[in-house]
Design a protein around this motif. Structure first.
Motif, PDB file in Angstrom:
ATOM      1  N   GLY A 163      48.582  33.477  67.548  1.00  0.00           N
ATOM      2  CA  GLY A 163      47.941  34.151  66.428  1.00  0.00           C
ATOM      3  C   GLY A 163      48.963  34.688  65.436  1.00  0.00           C
ATOM      4  O   GLY A 163      50.088  35.023  65.816  1.00  0.00           O
ATOM      5  N   TRP A 164      48.565  34.730  64.179  1.00  0.00           N
ATOM      6  CA  TRP A 164      49.390  35.244  63.102  1.00  0.00           C
ATOM      7  C   TRP A 164      48.580  36.243  62.305  1.00  0.00           C
ATOM      8  O   TRP A 164      47.408  36.006  62.027  1.00  0.00           O
ATOM      9  N   SER A 165      49.191  37.320  61.898  1.00  0.00           N
ATOM     10  CA  SER A 165      48.508  38.306  61.049  1.00  0.00           C
ATOM     11  C   SER A 165      48.436  37.776  59.619  1.00  0.00           C
ATOM     12  O   SER A 165      49.033  36.742  59.291  1.00  0.00           O
ATOM     13  N   VAL A 183      46.175  21.408  82.465  1.00  0.00           N
ATOM     14  CA  VAL A 183      45.788  22.604  81.726  1.00  0.00           C
ATOM     15  C   VAL A 183      46.979  22.975  80.851  1.00  0.00           C
ATOM     16  O   VAL A 183      48.120  23.022  81.325  1.00  0.00           O
ATOM     17  N   PHE A 184      46.712  23.231  79.563  1.00  0.00           N
ATOM     18  CA  PHE A 184      47.763  23.502  78.602  1.00  0.00           C
ATOM     19  C   PHE A 184      47.972  24.997  78.401  1.00  0.00           C
ATOM     20  O   PHE A 184      47.037  25.779  78.498  1.00  0.00           O
ATOM     21  N   ASP A 185      49.219  25.373  78.106  1.00  0.00           N
ATOM     22  CA  ASP A 185      49.590  26.740  77.746  1.00  0.00           C
ATOM     23  C   ASP A 185      49.414  26.861  76.243  1.00  0.00           C
ATOM     24  O   ASP A 185      50.265  26.424  75.468  1.00  0.00           O
ATOM     25  N   GLY A 186      48.301  27.432  75.801  1.00  0.00           N
ATOM     26  CA  GLY A 186      47.947  27.487  74.394  1.00  0.00           C
ATOM     27  C   GLY A 186      48.710  28.492  73.568  1.00  0.00           C
ATOM     28  O   GLY A 186      48.674  28.454  72.347  1.00  0.00           O
ATOM     29  N   GLY A 187      49.408  29.409  74.205  1.00  0.00           N
ATOM     30  CA  GLY A 187      50.184  30.409  73.469  1.00  0.00           C
ATOM     31  C   GLY A 187      50.205  31.732  74.192  1.00  0.00           C
ATOM     32  O   GLY A 187      49.536  31.916  75.213  1.00  0.00           O
ATOM     33  N   PRO A 188      50.973  32.671  73.658  1.00  0.00           N
ATOM     34  CA  PRO A 188      51.201  33.930  74.369  1.00  0.00           C
ATOM     35  C   PRO A 188      50.086  34.968  74.255  1.00  0.00           C
ATOM     36  O   PRO A 188      50.122  35.986  74.947  1.00  0.00           O
ATOM     37  N   VAL A 189      49.086  34.740  73.402  1.00  0.00           N
ATOM     38  CA  VAL A 189      48.017  35.724  73.223  1.00  0.00           C
ATOM     39  C   VAL A 189      46.887  35.428  74.218  1.00  0.00           C
ATOM     40  O   VAL A 189      46.395  34.305  74.286  1.00  0.00           O
ATOM     41  N   ASP A 238      42.352  34.555  54.918  1.00  0.00           N
ATOM     42  CA  ASP A 238      43.165  35.644  54.378  1.00  0.00           C
ATOM     43  C   ASP A 238      43.437  36.751  55.396  1.00  0.00           C
ATOM     44  O   ASP A 238      44.257  37.629  55.154  1.00  0.00           O
ATOM     45  N   GLN A 239      42.780  36.715  56.529  1.00  0.00           N
ATOM     46  CA  GLN A 239      43.007  37.707  57.582  1.00  0.00           C
ATOM     47  C   GLN A 239      44.042  37.259  58.603  1.00  0.00           C
ATOM     48  O   GLN A 239      44.449  38.035  59.453  1.00  0.00           O
ATOM     49  N   GLY A 240      44.441  35.976  58.563  1.00  0.00           N
ATOM     50  CA  GLY A 240      45.438  35.480  59.493  1.00  0.00           C
ATOM     51  C   GLY A 240      45.112  34.076  59.961  1.00  0.00           C
ATOM     52  O   GLY A 240      44.330  33.363  59.332  1.00  0.00           O
TER      53      GLY A 240
END
Length: 174
Positions: A119-121, A58-64, A21-23
């Motif tokens: 990540g998502w809020s 090596v993978f680019d896991g995302g922008p965060v 519930d937090q994201g």
């Protein structure tokens, strides 16, 4: 989905590691950084006695936090300092000790090194799903650890019963 035009996420396959519930937190598993794990070992001054992982991408896991190193791997044992069970016989480890074990041939049977995450809020991922930005498929070890990164998106779609050749940029709601 085709209408998702954000260049960070267009035709990405994301393994959701935590959702509450937090994201939500996930890692992209089909974008490469151009580095190999051997480069990371060298940067961290990790001695290599077993070269079996050194040429793995090596993978680019995302922008965060793109400087954050993570390892997705199989295994039921929690022998590394900072591991989180993400289900399906998979772990997410963020401590350097797993890299040291991989460099010495004592790491997990299957592993992938990832830099950063997505990540998502709270409620954001649910809104994006309702807006048809994403389709969902069950996690699959064959897709996760597939050697051909370019096929992972289509493999995931097929697993969900979707033919990507029939995608259109416009959607409707019943």
């Amino acid at each position: 989905m085709p209408q998702l035009e954000d260049p960070h996420f267009r035709q990405t396959v994301i393994l959701i590691c935590k959702h509450n519930d937090q994201g939500a937190v996930g890692v992209v598993i089909n974008r490469l950084t151009g580095q190999i794990i051997g480069d990371v070992f060298s940067q961290l001054k990790i001695y290599i006695s077993d070269h079996s992982h050194t040429i793995s991408p090596v993978f680019d896991g995302g922008p965060v936090y793109p400087e954050l190193g993570l390892v997705i791997h199989n295994g039921d044992l929690e022998i590394w300092e900072s591991s989180m069970d993400i289900g399906g016989g998979l772990k997410l480890t963020s401590s350097k000790d797993i890299l040291m074990d991989m460099a010495n041939g004592n790491g997990p049977e299957k592993a992938m090194m990832i830099l950063g995450y997505a990540g998502w809020s709270a409620g954001q991922l649910e809104q994006e799903l309702q807006g048809n930005s994403w389709f969902t498929a069950p996690a699959d070890h064959n897709i996760l650890f597939a050697p051909d990164v370019s096929d992972k998106w289509k493999m995931s779609a097929r697993l969900a019963g979707i033919d990507t050749n029939r995608f259109y940029n416009q959607v409707g709601h019943a």
